[in-house]
Design a protein around this motif. Structure first.
Motif, PDB file in Angstrom:
ATOM      1  N   GLU A  35       0.825  -1.209   0.000  1.00 55.01           N
ATOM      2  CA  GLU A  35       0.000   0.000   0.000  1.00 55.01           C
ATOM      3  C   GLU A  35       0.858   1.257   0.000  1.00 55.01           C
ATOM      4  N   ARG A  36       1.936   1.252   0.788  1.00 53.47           N
ATOM      5  CA  ARG A  36       2.804   2.426   0.834  1.00 53.47           C
ATOM      6  C   ARG A  36       3.454   2.683  -0.519  1.00 53.47           C
ATOM      7  N   LEU A  37       3.920   1.615  -1.145  1.00 48.25           N
ATOM      8  CA  LEU A  37       4.535   1.771  -2.461  1.00 48.25           C
ATOM      9  C   LEU A  37       3.511   2.240  -3.495  1.00 48.25           C
ATOM     10  N   GLU A  38       2.297   1.692  -3.404  1.00 53.21           N
ATOM     11  CA  GLU A  38       1.262   2.068  -4.356  1.00 53.21           C
ATOM     12  C   GLU A  38       0.911   3.542  -4.215  1.00 53.21           C
ATOM     13  N   VAL A  39       0.780   4.018  -2.992  1.00 59.98           N
ATOM     14  CA  VAL A  39       0.481   5.436  -2.757  1.00 59.98           C
ATOM     15  C   VAL A  39       1.599   6.307  -3.324  1.00 59.98           C
ATOM     16  N   ASP A  40       2.852   5.905  -3.062  1.00 61.39           N
ATOM     17  CA  ASP A  40       3.984   6.690  -3.544  1.00 61.39           C
ATOM     18  C   ASP A  40       4.003   6.742  -5.078  1.00 61.39           C
ATOM     19  N   LEU A  41       3.730   5.613  -5.710  1.00 62.79           N
ATOM     20  CA  LEU A  41       3.735   5.571  -7.179  1.00 62.79           C
ATOM     21  C   LEU A  41       2.600   6.408  -7.762  1.00 62.79           C
ATOM     22  N   ILE A  42       1.427   6.371  -7.126  1.00 64.54           N
ATOM     23  CA  ILE A  42       0.302   7.180  -7.602  1.00 64.54           C
ATOM     24  C   ILE A  42       0.639   8.661  -7.514  1.00 64.54           C
ATOM     25  N   ARG A  43       1.244   9.066  -6.394  1.00 62.89           N
ATOM     26  CA  ARG A  43       1.624  10.468  -6.242  1.00 62.89           C
ATOM     27  C   ARG A  43       2.623  10.890  -7.313  1.00 62.89           C
ATOM     28  N   ARG A  44       3.602  10.039  -7.559  1.00 61.87           N
ATOM     29  CA  ARG A  44       4.623  10.382  -8.553  1.00 61.87           C
ATOM     30  C   ARG A  44       4.023  10.446  -9.961  1.00 61.87           C
ATOM     31  N   ALA A  45       3.096   9.542 -10.275  1.00 64.72           N
ATOM     32  CA  ALA A  45       2.458   9.557 -11.586  1.00 64.72           C
ATOM     33  C   ALA A  45       1.625  10.819 -11.774  1.00 64.72           C
ATOM     34  N   LEU A  46       0.936  11.229 -10.724  1.00 68.97           N
ATOM     35  CA  LEU A  46       0.151  12.459 -10.795  1.00 68.97           C
ATOM     36  C   LEU A  46       1.048  13.679 -11.000  1.00 68.97           C
ATOM     37  N   GLU A  47       2.167  13.700 -10.266  1.00 63.81           N
ATOM     38  CA  GLU A  47       3.089  14.826 -10.409  1.00 63.81           C
ATOM     39  C   GLU A  47       3.682  14.866 -11.815  1.00 63.81           C
ATOM     40  N   ALA A  48       4.070  13.698 -12.332  1.00 56.76           N
ATOM     41  CA  ALA A  48       4.707  13.635 -13.653  1.00 56.76           C
ATOM     42  C   ALA A  48       3.737  14.019 -14.766  1.00 56.76           C
TER      43      ALA A  48
END
Length: 451
Positions: A403-416
C-alpha cells in the motif's frame, strides 16, 4: 475452486448447451465462437482445460492445438468434430489432444471425457513454474494490460515497439508475440543493436557480397535473411546511429534488402519487433532518432511496466524463479516466507525483474540449510537508496508495504502528468476508474495535488 474451462465452437446454439452442461458439473466455463479471441484469453488466464471444435472459419482446432503446445505449461485439450477421419485423429493425438469426440455426442460423453482429463492432469498454476517462462508472469493490472495487447496484436503482421526500463522483460514480450503469431514455426532472431559496431551494422543486418569491403572473404546473408518467415527482434534500437536508421527505414518501406556491394534488392518476409529503454519520442526531439522510422516501428506500441509499478506480482515472480533455479542448480525448491516477501516488496528494484531474478538465483545457490527463503537470504541495498522511491521501514507487513509503495507511485504519476488523471492512469497501467477508486481508498484528493 471450480476448474476454468475454455469452450470454442462457431455454432452458438451448441456452445450454449455445452456450457450449461459443464456448469452443472461445477466448472467455470468461458465460451468463444472465435478461436483467435479464445487463444488470447488462454494465453492470459491459463485455464485448466480447452475444448474446441476442429472445423471453424479462420484458425482450425488443429491450428489452435499446435499453438497451445508452445505454451508452458500447456493446457490439456479435447477436440470435437463432425467430420471424422483417421488422418485427423492421428494429427490431433500427435499434437497432444487428450480426447477426441465425434459429433453428435451425448452430453454425458463430454462430461465423462472432461472428468477423465482433469483427473489425469494436475491443476495448472497461475504462474509458469519451470523452464523458460513463455509469457510475462504476474496478475497485476499493469501486466494484464500488456498481455491483453500482446494477445490482440500477436497474430497480425504489424510492427510492434516495446518501450520500458532495462530489465522489464521486453525480449520475453517479443518472444511471446512471436510464439502466438502465424510465424511461430519460423525463426525468432534477437539482435542487440547497441552491440553492433556502426561500421558493421549494414553488413550484419542486410548481408554482403564477397570482396565488397576489406575482410569480406565470402558472401554472407544478413540477419534479415536469417529471420525469413519469422520475427526479427531489434533490441535497443535507440542506440542505432542516424545513418543506420536511414538504411533500416528504407528496408521497412520497400520490403526488400540489398546486400553491401550488391545493386539488386531481394524481398524479405520478416516481421519486425523493436524495443528501447529510451524515450524515442524525446530522442526524436533531440535529433538522435528519425521520426519517420519511429512511425514505422510503432504501429502498435506496448509499454512494459517497471517492477515498482507491479509490486503485487513479486510473489508470483519469486515462485517462478525459485522453481526454475532449483531445477537448474539441483537445489531443493524453497518456500518464500512472508517476511522475505515483505522485504522484497520494500525494495524499489531499479533493475526491475532482471534484478529480482538475479537476487533469487543467488539465494537459491547460497542457501545452506532449511527449505524456507528467509530475509537473511536476500542481501539487498537499503530501501530507497538510489531507487527514486520512498523507503519503507523494517517490520512493515507485506500488505502495508504494498500500500505504501502504491500510494507513492500514484503520487509520482500524478506529479509527472501535471495531475492529468487520464495520463496518470496510463502511466500506472490503470483505467481512469481504477485510479479514482485508489485515490478514494487511500484518501488522496482528486481535485488538487496530493500532499
Amino acid at each position: 475452486m471450480p476448474n476454468r474451462i475454455v469452450l470454442i465452437d462457431d455454432e452458438a446454439k451448441l456452445l450454449r448447451a455445452l456450457k450449461r452442461a459443464l456448469e452443472l458439473d461445477g466448472h467455470e466455463v468461458c465460451e468463444f465462437t472465435s478461436p483467435d479471441r479464445a487463444l488470447a484469453f488462454i494465453f492470459e488466464r491459463h485455464p485448466a482445460l480447452v475444448i474446441s471444435d476442429i472445423r471453424m472459419p479462420g484458425m482450425t482446432g488443429l491450428d489452435l492445438l499446435a499453438k497451445l503446445g508452445e505454451l508452458h505449461p500447456s493446457p490439456p485439450c479435447i477436440l470435437m468434430t463432425a467430420y471424422s477421419s483417421v488422418e485427423t485423429a492421428v494429427t490431433a493425438v500427435r499434437l497432444g489432444a487428450r480426447d477426441y469426440l465425434l459429433k453428435p455426442f451425448e452430453i454425458e460423453e463430454l462430461q465423462a471425457a472432461v472428468r477423465r482429463v482433469l483427473e489425469a492432469v494436475p491443476p495448472p498454476s497461475d504462474t509458469i513454474d519451470t523452464g523458460s517462462v513463455s509469457r510475462p508472469a504476474g496478475r497485476s493490472e499493469a501486466i494484464r494490460k500488456v498481455l491483453d495487447l500482446i494477445g490482440r496484436v500477436a497474430d497480425t503482421e504489424s510492427t510492434v515497439l516495446l518501450q520500458g526500463e532495462s530489465g522489464t522483460g521486453k525480449e520475453l514480450a517479443a518472444r511471446t508475440l512471436h510464439t502466438l503469431s502465424q510465424r511461430a514455426t519460423g525463426p525468432f532472431i534477437p539482435v542487440n543493436c547497441s552491440a553492433i559496431p556502426e561500421a558493421l551494422v549494414e553488413s550484419e543486418l542486410f548481408g554482403h557480397l564477397k570482396g565488397s569491403f576489406t575482410g569480406a572473404f565470402a558472401d554472407k546473408d544478413g540477419l534479415f535473411h536469417e529471420a525469413a518467415g519469422g520475427t526479427l527482434f531489434l533490441d535497443e534500437i535507440g542506440d542505432l546511429a542516424v545513418a543506420s536508421q536511414a538504411k533500416l527505414l528504407r528496408v521497412l518501406q520497400d520490403g526488400s534488402v540489398r546486400k553491401v556491394g550488391d545493386t539488386r534488392g531481394y524481398p524479405v518476409d520478416v516481421r519486425i519487433v523493436a524495443a528501447s529503454n529510451r524515450d524515442l519520442r524525446a530522442e526524436c526531439l533531440a535529433g538522435r532518432f528519425r521520426e519517420d522510422l519511429l512511425y514505422r516501428l510503432s504501429v502498435v506500441e506496448i509499454r512494459m511496466p517497471s517492477l515498482r509499478e507491479r509490486i503485487e506480482d513479486i510473489p508470483d515472480l519469486v515462485d517462478v524463479f525459485l522453481k526454475r533455479f532449483a531445477e537448474r542448480h539441483h537445489r531443493p525448491v524453497l518456500e518464500p516466507s512472508e517476511a522475505a516477501l515483505a522485504k522484497l516488496a520494500r525494495y524499489a528494484w531499479p533493475g526491475n525483474v532482471r534484478e529480482l531474478e538475479n537476487v533469487i538465483e543467488r539465494a537459491v545457490i547460497l542457501k545452506r540449510q532449511g527449505k524456507e527463503l528467509l530475509p537473511d537470504d536476500l542481501p539487498l541495498p537499503e530501501p530507497g537508496i538510489g531507487s527514486g522511491t520512498a523507503a519503507i521501514p523494517p517490520g512493515v507487513q507485506l500488505d502495508e508495504a504494498r500500500e505504501r509503495l502504491e500510494v507513492d507511485l500514484i503520487r509520482r504519476a500524478l506529479e509527472a502528468s501535471g495531475y492529468n488523471y487520464s495520463q496518470a492512469a496510463e502511466r500506472l497501467g490503470l483505467t481512469r476508474q481504477n485510479l479514482h477508486y485508489k485515490l478514494k481508498k487511500y484518501g488522496l484528493r482528486k481535485d488538487s495535488p496530493t500532499s
